[in-house]
Design a protein around this motif. Structure first.
Motif: not given
Length: 556
Positions: A381-385, A409-426
């Motif tokens: 989820g963190a890579v694909v968004g 629960i994991g998806a919520l945390v994953s998306q928070a990390v993804h949006r915080r650290l990356t501007k675009h998905n892979f």
């Protein structure tokens, strides 16, 4: 009755009936090619890497090296000689074709992707088969639409339906295939072609059920009564797995930029570098542990881990080795996807942390499994968004409903990390690296307000420009860039637009190429003003100029 008769009579059917029948054809075709691709990958991998692993150590080392290097060279030749659009996972290319080319995908993408993907993944390179299955399904469906008489401008439904069926057949996950197509390709969960996507996905699942079987991708022990400790640890594991995914994305994107500086290595040889790294790391891991997870999909070791047959130390080794092998294979231009490697990385991350936590806290076997699958979903989820897809893929691949609360629960945390650290998905980042801005391609839903935007909203401010018409510069530019038209500046002033077709003809005839007149616009004009201007342009390109001094700012 001939095929021509069938095609002719199909146009006489009511539009709704014809759409349903065509969607069924897309689902069957995409599902069949995805299953054929899966069988090809598994057959090649089992007959080479797995078979060699049962031989002597020397035989394995020499044989696996020849397999990896040989298949990587063949892949590089196919991609660079016939179809560069078939490199990588293929999902960014299909998404671009869906929006930019109305779903039209050339036939060469189908056969090159099929052959190169089997050679790359089946030959042991650390890549996945699910992304290629999406591109294969969408590309084959696009060509089927053409065979049934659909115009090139009306193949978006075919491409989306084929992509959904291809992923459903690849993972045996029809629900996840629907959400992924809507979330990532179409970017609209309320798309009017939702019905066709759903129907094609179901048919793709039926195809894989009929040809391969209904079994899930991973067989787990039943997950009963996980303890509250697993749910407390879920956010920590999800955050760690998401960080692993973000690290993988950064390393891969950086390597894709760096490889362009390897001027002394021909493009067709660069996939060999990724294969060589994989062989070195994979061989070391195999010699000391007896595990082949670094090579190919890695599903055998991931299944073993999910059934708690691997220690946390081995999971840590496989995690580090797999991330290096995968980002080098993808970054150096291999032909394969990232779904399987990301699931592997996330699963090993979850198992490693479960083992570490188990040293100080008592964890049930069900707790270890939950943390492993949370890692799988969070890393993907963190890579694909696509959080819904990440949940559904793991749920459908395991058939364990008890995992769903922790996955959410994991998806919520994953998306928070993804949006915080990356501007675009892979996939978006890949397209941007290759010079494609999706905001310039995807039509807006509110057309009236969008037409009032300034032209700068859709302009490309970093165009590839020719500063002379010398043979050397034209040849270099054509080799380096796939574009069909190039602005030409002479003495800093706009001289016109050079079309690729004219440039190639001029090179062949050893003459100075002719330029098309440049149509211009200015920053204070709106997108609405631009409509008639771009229609008047013979080159289908409008140059954005600075009004005071006539300096070129960009192009549309």
């Amino acid at each position: 009755m001939s095929i021509q008769d069938i095609l002719r009579k199909s146009h006489r059917l009511p539009a709704r009936t014809r759409t349903i029948l065509l969607t069924c054809a897309y689902g069957l075709g995409a599902g069949a090619i995805a299953v054929a691709f899966q069988i090809g990958v598994n057959t090649l991998f089992n007959s080479t890497i797995v078979a060699l692993s049962h031989k002597s150590q020397t035989t394995f080392l020499i044989g696996s090296l020849l397999v990896l290097i040989g298949t990587a060279m063949a892949v590089g030749f196919l991609l660079n000689r016939f179809c560069r659009e078939a490199s990588g996972s293929g999902i960014p290319q299909l998404k671009l074709a869906f929006w930019k080319d109305f779903g039209f995908v050339p036939w060469r993408v189908v056969w090159v992707k099929f052959v190169a993907g089997i050679l790359s993944v089946g030959g042991g390179s650390s890549l996945g088969r699910e992304g290629p299955s999406v591109q294969l399904g969408g590309a084959l469906a696009s060509n089927l639409a053409g065979a049934f008489g659909e115009a090139k401008q009306k193949r978006r439904l075919a491409a989306a339906a084929g992509a959904s069926a291809g992923l459903a057949a690849a993972f045996n996950t029809p629900l996840a295939a629907i959400t992924f197509t809507l979330e990532e390709i179409i970017e609209d969960l309320n798309s009017p072609i939702l019905g066709s996507v759903l129907l094609a996905s179901v048919i793709g699942a039926f195809v894989v059920h009929g040809l391969v079987g209904k079994q899930p991708a991973f067989t787990l022990n039943r997950v009963d009564n996980p303890t509250w400790v697993a749910y407390v640890l879920t956010p920590l594991v999800a955050a760690a797995a998401a960080l692993i995914g973000v690290l993988f994305q950064k390393l891969t994107l950086d390597l894709r930029v760096t490889r362009k500086n390897f001027a002394k290595i021909p493009p067709w040889l660069r996939p060999v570098l990724g294969a060589l790294v994989t062989w070195i790391i994979g061989s070391v891991v195999f010699i000391y542990t007896g595990h082949l997870g670094v090579f190919g999909l890695g599903y055998a070791d991931l299944s073993a881990g999910l059934n708690l047959e691997l220690g946390w130390e081995l999971c840590a080794v496989l995690l580090i080795a797999k991330i290096i092998a995968t980002f080098t294979c993808y970054g150096f231009g291999g032909c394969g996807g990232i779904f399987s490697p990301l699931l592997f990385l996330g699963g090993m991350c979850g198992l490693m942390f479960a083992g570490l936590f188990g040293l100080v806290i008592h964890l049930q076997p069900a707790d270890h499994i939950i943390l492993a699958v949370v890692g799988m979903s969070a890393c993907l989820g963190a890579v694909v968004g696509a959080p819904v897809t990440g949940i559904l893929i793991v749920f459908e691949m395991t058939h364990q409903f008890a995992l769903v609360p922790a996955l959410m629960i994991g998806a919520l945390v994953s998306q928070a990390v993804h949006r915080r650290l990356t501007k675009h998905n892979f996939y978006e980042a890949i397209l941007i690296q290759d010079g494609h801005e999706l905001k310039h391609v995807i039509p807006p839903r509110d057309m009236q307000s969008w037409q009032q935007f300034p032209v700068s909203a859709i302009a490309n401010f970093h165009p590839v420009v020719l500063t002379s018409l010398s043979t050397e510069q034209i040849q270099t530019t054509l080799r380096a860039h796939p574009y069909q038209r190039f602005p030409v500046l002479q003495d800093g002033r706009l001289a016109g637009v050079l079309l690729r077709k004219e440039a190639e003809a001029a090179l062949a005839e050893k003459r100075v190429p002719k330029l098309e007149p440049a149509i211009i616009c200015f920053p204070n004009q709106t997108v609405h003003d631009l409509q008639s201007v771009i229609i008047e342009s013979a080159s289908l390109m409008v140059i954005l100029l600075d009004e005071p001094n006539g300096k070129m700012l960009g192009l549309i």
